[in-house]
Design a protein around this motif. Structure first.
Motif, PDB file in Angstrom:
ATOM      1  N   GLU A  55      10.721  10.677   9.308  1.00  0.00           N
ATOM      2  CA  GLU A  55       9.752  11.863   9.338  1.00  0.00           C
ATOM      3  C   GLU A  55       9.104  11.692   8.053  1.00  0.00           C
ATOM      4  O   GLU A  55       8.921  10.777   6.889  1.00  0.00           O
ATOM      5  CB  GLU A  55       9.577  12.934   9.496  1.00  0.00           C
ATOM      6  N   GLU A  56       6.830  11.934   8.955  1.00  0.00           N
ATOM      7  CA  GLU A  56       6.245  11.636   7.318  1.00  0.00           C
ATOM      8  C   GLU A  56       6.452  12.635   6.324  1.00  0.00           C
ATOM      9  O   GLU A  56       6.872  13.705   6.718  1.00  0.00           O
ATOM     10  CB  GLU A  56       5.126  11.434   7.617  1.00  0.00           C
ATOM     11  N   ALA A  57       6.611  12.300   5.442  1.00  0.00           N
ATOM     12  CA  ALA A  57       7.325  13.633   4.204  1.00  0.00           C
ATOM     13  C   ALA A  57       6.247  14.363   3.565  1.00  0.00           C
ATOM     14  O   ALA A  57       6.253  15.100   4.048  1.00  0.00           O
ATOM     15  CB  ALA A  57       8.385  12.829   3.206  1.00  0.00           C
ATOM     16  N   ALA A  58       4.757  13.351   3.669  1.00  0.00           N
ATOM     17  CA  ALA A  58       3.477  14.237   3.047  1.00  0.00           C
ATOM     18  C   ALA A  58       2.738  14.156   3.700  1.00  0.00           C
ATOM     19  O   ALA A  58       2.879  13.976   4.972  1.00  0.00           O
ATOM     20  CB  ALA A  58       3.449  13.068   1.857  1.00  0.00           C
ATOM     21  N   SER A  59       2.076  15.144   4.259  1.00  0.00           N
ATOM     22  CA  SER A  59       0.976  15.477   4.670  1.00  0.00           C
ATOM     23  C   SER A  59       0.011  14.229   4.080  1.00  0.00           C
ATOM     24  O   SER A  59      -0.737  14.042   3.497  1.00  0.00           O
ATOM     25  CB  SER A  59      -0.170  16.466   4.720  1.00  0.00           C
ATOM     26  N   GLN A  60      -1.324  14.149   5.814  1.00  0.00           N
ATOM     27  CA  GLN A  60      -1.778  12.727   5.081  1.00  0.00           C
ATOM     28  C   GLN A  60      -3.162  13.637   4.150  1.00  0.00           C
ATOM     29  O   GLN A  60      -4.157  13.098   4.770  1.00  0.00           O
ATOM     30  CB  GLN A  60      -2.603  11.874   6.344  1.00  0.00           C
ATOM     31  N   GLY A  61      -3.627  14.322   5.244  1.00  0.00           N
ATOM     32  CA  GLY A  61      -4.578  15.264   4.292  1.00  0.00           C
ATOM     33  C   GLY A  61      -5.621  15.857   6.340  1.00  0.00           C
ATOM     34  O   GLY A  61      -5.231  15.429   7.452  1.00  0.00           O
ATOM     35  N   ALA A  62      -6.904  15.821   6.262  1.00  0.00           N
ATOM     36  CA  ALA A  62      -7.397  16.311   7.373  1.00  0.00           C
ATOM     37  C   ALA A  62      -7.722  14.843   8.075  1.00  0.00           C
ATOM     38  O   ALA A  62      -7.104  15.823   9.227  1.00  0.00           O
ATOM     39  CB  ALA A  62      -8.665  16.686   6.880  1.00  0.00           C
ATOM     40  N   ALA A  63      -8.035  14.368   8.083  1.00  0.00           N
ATOM     41  CA  ALA A  63      -7.788  13.607   8.928  1.00  0.00           C
ATOM     42  C   ALA A  63      -6.797  12.085   8.770  1.00  0.00           C
ATOM     43  O   ALA A  63      -6.645  11.549   7.641  1.00  0.00           O
ATOM     44  CB  ALA A  63      -9.824  11.926   8.459  1.00  0.00           C
ATOM     45  N   ALA A  64      -6.100  11.437   9.038  1.00  0.00           N
ATOM     46  CA  ALA A  64      -5.280  10.640   9.916  1.00  0.00           C
ATOM     47  C   ALA A  64      -4.552   9.558  10.000  1.00  0.00           C
ATOM     48  O   ALA A  64      -5.194   9.505  10.877  1.00  0.00           O
ATOM     49  CB  ALA A  64      -3.607  12.202   9.437  1.00  0.00           C
ATOM     50  N   PHE A  65      -4.215   8.700   9.796  1.00  0.00           N
ATOM     51  CA  PHE A  65      -3.817   7.320  10.508  1.00  0.00           C
ATOM     52  C   PHE A  65      -2.605   7.358  11.351  1.00  0.00           C
ATOM     53  O   PHE A  65      -1.631   7.986  10.594  1.00  0.00           O
ATOM     54  CB  PHE A  65      -3.890   6.355   9.688  1.00  0.00           C
ATOM     55  N   LEU A  66      -2.833   6.737  12.223  1.00  0.00           N
ATOM     56  CA  LEU A  66      -1.024   6.860  13.157  1.00  0.00           C
ATOM     57  C   LEU A  66      -1.164   5.350  13.769  1.00  0.00           C
ATOM     58  O   LEU A  66      -1.891   4.927  14.759  1.00  0.00           O
ATOM     59  CB  LEU A  66      -1.433   8.455  14.442  1.00  0.00           C
ATOM     60  N   THR A  67      -0.043   3.931  12.709  1.00  0.00           N
ATOM     61  CA  THR A  67      -0.074   3.607  14.349  1.00  0.00           C
ATOM     62  C   THR A  67       0.404   3.046  15.006  1.00  0.00           C
ATOM     63  O   THR A  67       1.587   3.659  15.658  1.00  0.00           O
ATOM     64  CB  THR A  67       0.912   2.311  12.903  1.00  0.00           C
ATOM     65  N   ILE A  68      -0.590   2.504  16.300  1.00  0.00           N
ATOM     66  CA  ILE A  68       0.231   3.170  17.677  1.00  0.00           C
ATOM     67  C   ILE A  68       0.834   1.726  17.959  1.00  0.00           C
ATOM     68  O   ILE A  68       1.524   1.108  19.165  1.00  0.00           O
ATOM     69  CB  ILE A  68      -0.962   3.442  18.476  1.00  0.00           C
ATOM     70  N   GLN A  69       0.155   0.122  17.507  1.00  0.00           N
ATOM     71  CA  GLN A  69       0.288  -0.881  17.817  1.00  0.00           C
ATOM     72  C   GLN A  69      -0.207  -1.984  16.791  1.00  0.00           C
ATOM     73  O   GLN A  69      -0.482  -1.481  15.974  1.00  0.00           O
ATOM     74  CB  GLN A  69      -0.209  -0.805  18.659  1.00  0.00           C
ATOM     75  N   GLU A  70       0.706  -2.711  17.209  1.00  0.00           N
ATOM     76  CA  GLU A  70       0.614  -3.529  16.245  1.00  0.00           C
ATOM     77  C   GLU A  70       1.094  -5.626  16.683  1.00  0.00           C
ATOM     78  O   GLU A  70       1.560  -5.630  17.485  1.00  0.00           O
ATOM     79  CB  GLU A  70       1.826  -3.765  14.842  1.00  0.00           C
ATOM     80  N   GLY A  71       0.137  -5.986  15.351  1.00  0.00           N
ATOM     81  CA  GLY A  71       0.015  -7.765  16.028  1.00  0.00           C
ATOM     82  C   GLY A  71      -0.745  -7.669  16.810  1.00  0.00           C
ATOM     83  O   GLY A  71      -1.131  -7.799  16.976  1.00  0.00           O
ATOM     84  N   ALA A  82       3.435 -11.360  16.356  1.00  0.00           N
ATOM     85  CA  ALA A  82       3.588 -10.654  17.936  1.00  0.00           C
ATOM     86  C   ALA A  82       3.058  -9.516  18.250  1.00  0.00           C
ATOM     87  O   ALA A  82       3.431  -8.791  18.107  1.00  0.00           O
ATOM     88  CB  ALA A  82       4.577 -10.824  19.911  1.00  0.00           C
ATOM     89  N   GLU A  83       2.370  -8.825  19.653  1.00  0.00           N
ATOM     90  CA  GLU A  83       2.142  -7.791  20.498  1.00  0.00           C
ATOM     91  C   GLU A  83       3.055  -6.868  20.216  1.00  0.00           C
ATOM     92  O   GLU A  83       3.950  -7.262  21.157  1.00  0.00           O
ATOM     93  CB  GLU A  83       0.706  -7.867  21.493  1.00  0.00           C
ATOM     94  N   PHE A  84       2.700  -5.576  19.621  1.00  0.00           N
ATOM     95  CA  PHE A  84       3.378  -4.355  20.317  1.00  0.00           C
ATOM     96  C   PHE A  84       3.132  -3.659  19.951  1.00  0.00           C
ATOM     97  O   PHE A  84       2.498  -2.619  19.143  1.00  0.00           O
ATOM     98  CB  PHE A  84       4.845  -4.787  18.788  1.00  0.00           C
ATOM     99  N   SER A  85       3.378  -1.911  21.189  1.00  0.00           N
ATOM    100  CA  SER A  85       3.614  -1.054  21.297  1.00  0.00           C
ATOM    101  C   SER A  85       4.187   0.021  21.427  1.00  0.00           C
ATOM    102  O   SER A  85       5.649  -0.037  21.442  1.00  0.00           O
ATOM    103  CB  SER A  85       2.805  -1.098  22.489  1.00  0.00           C
ATOM    104  N   ARG A  86       3.929   0.745  20.076  1.00  0.00           N
ATOM    105  CA  ARG A  86       4.971   1.795  20.186  1.00  0.00           C
ATOM    106  C   ARG A  86       5.414   3.059  21.431  1.00  0.00           C
ATOM    107  O   ARG A  86       4.575   3.127  22.484  1.00  0.00           O
ATOM    108  CB  ARG A  86       4.753   2.545  19.272  1.00  0.00           C
ATOM    109  N   PRO A  87       6.755   3.123  21.808  1.00  0.00           N
ATOM    110  CA  PRO A  87       6.487   4.402  23.066  1.00  0.00           C
ATOM    111  C   PRO A  87       5.909   4.983  22.409  1.00  0.00           C
ATOM    112  O   PRO A  87       5.394   6.384  21.804  1.00  0.00           O
ATOM    113  CB  PRO A  87       7.661   4.375  23.091  1.00  0.00           C
ATOM    114  N   VAL A  88       5.488   6.019  23.757  1.00  0.00           N
ATOM    115  CA  VAL A  88       3.947   7.107  23.761  1.00  0.00           C
ATOM    116  C   VAL A  88       4.854   8.246  23.509  1.00  0.00           C
ATOM    117  O   VAL A  88       4.215   9.407  22.685  1.00  0.00           O
ATOM    118  CB  VAL A  88       4.263   7.094  25.648  1.00  0.00           C
TER     119      VAL A  88
END
Ligand code: SAM
Ligand code: SF4
Length: 466
Positions: free
Chosen positions: A147-163, A179-185
């Motif tokens: 799990e994310e240990a620290a807060s990213q602050g008010a504006a956070a990034f979340l990777t949902i897809q890669e490649g 290759a393209e890969f999408s994380r589960p919802v």
């Protein structure tokens, strides 16, 4: 025992997210982030390979760090050096040959294995040759990340897809990120809720090709980005959503409708077109025409009239003639961008365009870039000037350079400087825009209508006329 970890991040926002996650992965080994390279126990360079000389720059940085490493060894300590990201992926073993002082070389898909790699390296004597892990493993790193240990602050990034599976002829991403890969919802919804619980008011969804997202939904069906955005928009306390970077071919109806229906989806889209010439778009393997792109822009503006646009452009792609470049200027004039990034084409070894003989002269590239940037800068300034006198909701993200100054983002991604007390960091406040510059705005907080964390309403319809 606490050890200090310094990560230097190059390139895109996906690397920023990866760096945050590397710190999370290393936290159980006692590593805590530091802002100072000088007193770190481990330094990781999280690299980018998108343009020329990227690898050379990393090697010269490693040369500088070697001195720090040697000094540490003389003092009886040990400084671990790691190289991550796309240069590491592309160079692999070669990196250890050219920079033998490096302890770890690992790619964007294997950093969840960092604890194991670090433990192995620490078990060896100082000076033993480093470890390389540039696999594209079958298991997803996201399943193994803590799990994310620290807060990213008010504006956070979340990777949902890669490649990426698009294979534009100029681009290294399909080779370095795979290759393209999408994380589960469901795991994305969980992570987003945690981000909001730890202070995020805005989440930017990330992917090399984010709108190609096709993750498995909780109903077992494949969800596109439009549907995911609708589910994320339901999260209590989440005031703003953004996503980047998109490909025009993946702007489907569901996504355009999300722009129409979701107040939390900010009225700003980075939609790279690269060129306005059909001939060049074809040679780039973009698989759409300038007309297709303009039609998408029309539909987006129909759905959300105040949407502001941004793009990437490449000038001097092999075979680009004056007429092709004129077509790019024409497209820019027709669209009218709020901001944009433009680059001289840089041949990337191993990509098809690099092998084409008809390369454009460097001076021609430089001239075209200067002309394009002049036009884009003028559009950006005009867009910013159009904000003066308006009242816009601003998410205050960080302190400014001057005492008492805070910096936030408008819904249209403009940086706005205001005088405000630190207690407002992370809050959304209404700000009257007073000044416009090329790259930022200045404004005055409307002191009587501070918005608290809990009543950060979705931006009202009125601001859509901004
Ligand atoms: N996936 C996005 C898309 O399809 O537009 C772009 C991702 S890429 C990491 C970011 C930008 O870098 C590209 O849009 C392109 O303008 C630029 N870029 C990529 N390869 C390049 C090259 N070989 N020379 C110059 N610019 C390049
Ligand atoms: Fe690169 Fe984007 Fe093309 Fe994929 S779609 S190959 S990431 S430019």
């Amino acid at each position: 025992m606490t050890k200090k970890l310094f990560i230097k991040t190059y390139g895109c926002q996906m690397n920023v997210y990866d760096s945050v996650r590397m710190a999370d992965v290393l936290a159980p080994l006692g590593y805590r982030p530091t802002e100072q390279a000088d007193d770190a126990d481990m330094i990781i360079l999280n690299t980018c390979h998108i343009r020329e000389k990227a690898a050379e720059k990393v090697y010269s940085e490693l040369g500088r760090l070697r001195q720090l490493q040697e000094k540490r060894t003389q003092e009886g300590g040990r400084l671990l050096l790691g190289v991550a990201g796309c240069v590491a992926q592309a160079e692999g073993e070669e990196m250890l040959r050219r920079a033998p002082q490096v302890d770890l070389v690992f790619g964007p898909q294997t950093y969840h294995r960092l604890p194991e790699m670090v433990t192995r390296v620490l078990g060896r004597v100082s000076g033993a040759s480093g470890l390389v892990d540039t696999d594209f493993p079958a298991e997803s790193k996201f399943d193994a990340l803590p799990e994310e240990a620290a807060s990213q602050g008010a504006a956070a990034f979340l990777t949902i897809q890669e490649g990426c599976d698009k294979f534009c002829t100029f681009c290294v991403v399909p080779y370095t990120r795979g290759a393209e890969f999408s994380r589960p919802v469901s795991s994305l919804l969980d992570e987003a809720k945690k981000m909001v619980a730890t202070g995020a008011a805005e989440i930017t969804l990330l992917g090399q090709n984010v709108n190609a997202f096709h993750g498995e939904g909780p109903d077992g069906k494949t969800w596109g980005l439009g549907r995911l955005l609708r589910a994320l928009a339901e999260i209590d306390g989440l005031a703003r959503l953004r996503y980047t970077t998109s490909h025009p071919r993946d702007m489907d109806d569901e996504l355009i409708e999300a722009h129409r229906d979701l107040g939390v989806l900010m009225p700003f889209l980075h939609l790279p077109v690269q060129s306005g010439s059909d001939r060049i778009l074809d040679a780039m393997n973009r698989r759409h025409t300038a007309e297709d792109y303009l039609r998408i822009i029309d539909r987006l503006r129909g759905a959300r009239p105040d949407i502001a646009l941004s793009s990437d452009f490449i000038v001097g792609f092999p075979g680009e003639r004056d007429q092709d470049f004129a077509d790019t200027l024409k497209l820019v004039t027709e669209v009218g961008y709020a901001q944009a990034y433009s680059f001289k084409y840089s041949p990337r070894p191993g990509t098809p365009a690099a092998a084409v003989e008809d390369q454009v002269d460097e001076t021609v590239k430089a001239e075209r870039l200067a002309m394009l940037q002049q036009l884009l800068n003028a559009q950006q300034l005009a867009f910013n000037q159009g904000s003066v006198g308006r009242v816009v909701p601003l998410l205050l993200e960080r302190k400014g350079k001057f005492p008492g100054q805070l910096v936030g983002r408008s819904p249209h991604m403009q940086s706005v400087h205001v005088q405000a007390p630190d207690r407002l960091l992370g809050k959304i406040v209404q700000v009257e825009i007073e000044g416009a510059h090329a790259n930022s705005l200045s404004g005055r907080v409307q002191t009587d209508i501070f918005t608290s964390d809990h009543d950060m309403a979705a931006p009202s319809r009125e601001i859509r006329t901004a």
